[in-house]
Write a protein that holds these residues in place. Sequence first.
Motif, mmCIF file in Angstrom:
data_model
loop_
_atom_site.group_PDB
_atom_site.id
_atom_site.type_symbol
_atom_site.label_atom_id
_atom_site.label_comp_id
_atom_site.label_asym_id
_atom_site.label_seq_id
_atom_site.Cartn_x
_atom_site.Cartn_y
_atom_site.Cartn_z
ATOM 1 N N VAL A 70 5.952 -9.338 44.251
ATOM 2 C CA VAL A 70 5.114 -8.753 43.199
ATOM 3 C C VAL A 70 3.986 -9.744 42.915
ATOM 4 O O VAL A 70 4.234 -10.933 42.724
ATOM 5 C CB VAL A 70 5.933 -8.483 41.914
ATOM 6 C CG1 VAL A 70 5.019 -8.022 40.785
ATOM 7 C CG2 VAL A 70 7.010 -7.448 42.170
ATOM 8 N N LEU A 71 2.766 -9.261 42.900
ATOM 9 C CA LEU A 71 1.616 -10.138 42.674
ATOM 10 C C LEU A 71 1.590 -10.673 41.244
ATOM 11 O O LEU A 71 2.080 -10.013 40.325
ATOM 12 C CB LEU A 71 0.317 -9.376 42.942
ATOM 13 C CG LEU A 71 0.089 -8.934 44.381
ATOM 14 C CD1 LEU A 71 -1.156 -8.050 44.467
ATOM 15 C CD2 LEU A 71 -0.045 -10.133 45.289
ATOM 16 N N PRO A 72 1.021 -11.855 41.034
ATOM 17 C CA PRO A 72 0.875 -12.374 39.671
ATOM 18 C C PRO A 72 0.127 -11.375 38.782
ATOM 19 O O PRO A 72 -0.754 -10.648 39.253
ATOM 20 C CB PRO A 72 0.056 -13.654 39.866
ATOM 21 C CG PRO A 72 0.388 -14.094 41.256
ATOM 22 C CD PRO A 72 0.532 -12.813 42.044
ATOM 23 N N ASN A 73 0.495 -11.344 37.528
ATOM 24 C CA ASN A 73 -0.081 -10.446 36.520
ATOM 25 C C ASN A 73 0.290 -8.982 36.721
ATOM 26 O O ASN A 73 -0.274 -8.103 36.079
ATOM 27 C CB ASN A 73 -1.605 -10.591 36.427
ATOM 28 C CG ASN A 73 -2.011 -11.962 35.994
ATOM 29 O OD1 ASN A 73 -1.433 -12.527 35.072
ATOM 30 N ND2 ASN A 73 -2.997 -12.535 36.665
ATOM 31 N N HIS A 74 1.232 -8.710 37.616
ATOM 32 C CA HIS A 74 1.733 -7.359 37.834
ATOM 33 C C HIS A 74 3.187 -7.296 37.386
ATOM 34 O O HIS A 74 3.925 -8.271 37.507
ATOM 35 C CB HIS A 74 1.630 -6.966 39.314
ATOM 36 C CG HIS A 74 0.233 -6.714 39.757
ATOM 37 N ND1 HIS A 74 -0.665 -7.733 39.994
ATOM 38 C CD2 HIS A 74 -0.426 -5.562 40.004
ATOM 39 C CE1 HIS A 74 -1.822 -7.209 40.378
ATOM 40 N NE2 HIS A 74 -1.709 -5.887 40.392
ATOM 41 N N PHE A 75 3.587 -6.143 36.906
ATOM 42 C CA PHE A 75 4.940 -5.914 36.417
ATOM 43 C C PHE A 75 5.465 -4.649 37.084
ATOM 44 O O PHE A 75 4.900 -3.568 36.884
ATOM 45 C CB PHE A 75 4.925 -5.732 34.892
ATOM 46 C CG PHE A 75 4.369 -6.917 34.143
ATOM 47 C CD1 PHE A 75 5.218 -7.842 33.559
ATOM 48 C CD2 PHE A 75 2.990 -7.115 34.041
ATOM 49 C CE1 PHE A 75 4.714 -8.945 32.881
ATOM 50 C CE2 PHE A 75 2.477 -8.205 33.366
ATOM 51 C CZ PHE A 75 3.347 -9.124 32.786
#
Length: 84
Positions: A70-75
Amino acid sequence: MKVGMLWFDNDSSQTFDWKVRRAAAYYQKKYGQFPSLCYVHPTMLESNPVESANGPYKTGQVEVRCVPWVLPNHFWIGNNGDED
């Protein structure tokens, strides 16, 4: 979790917990059920190393797990499959 919702939030003025709760509230409004699981990039919990090192981190009712895909700043938020 097989199905979930991808949420992006890079608001640096808000806490991590606030971001998860905001995503959870939107998920509940959109899908009619409260999420129980949220995947985030490991760097998202670096500011809370004690919680992340001691097993599952929870914010409210949502368990947060770190995964590198999961990419940073993604949930990636949804249900863990125990719910109907």
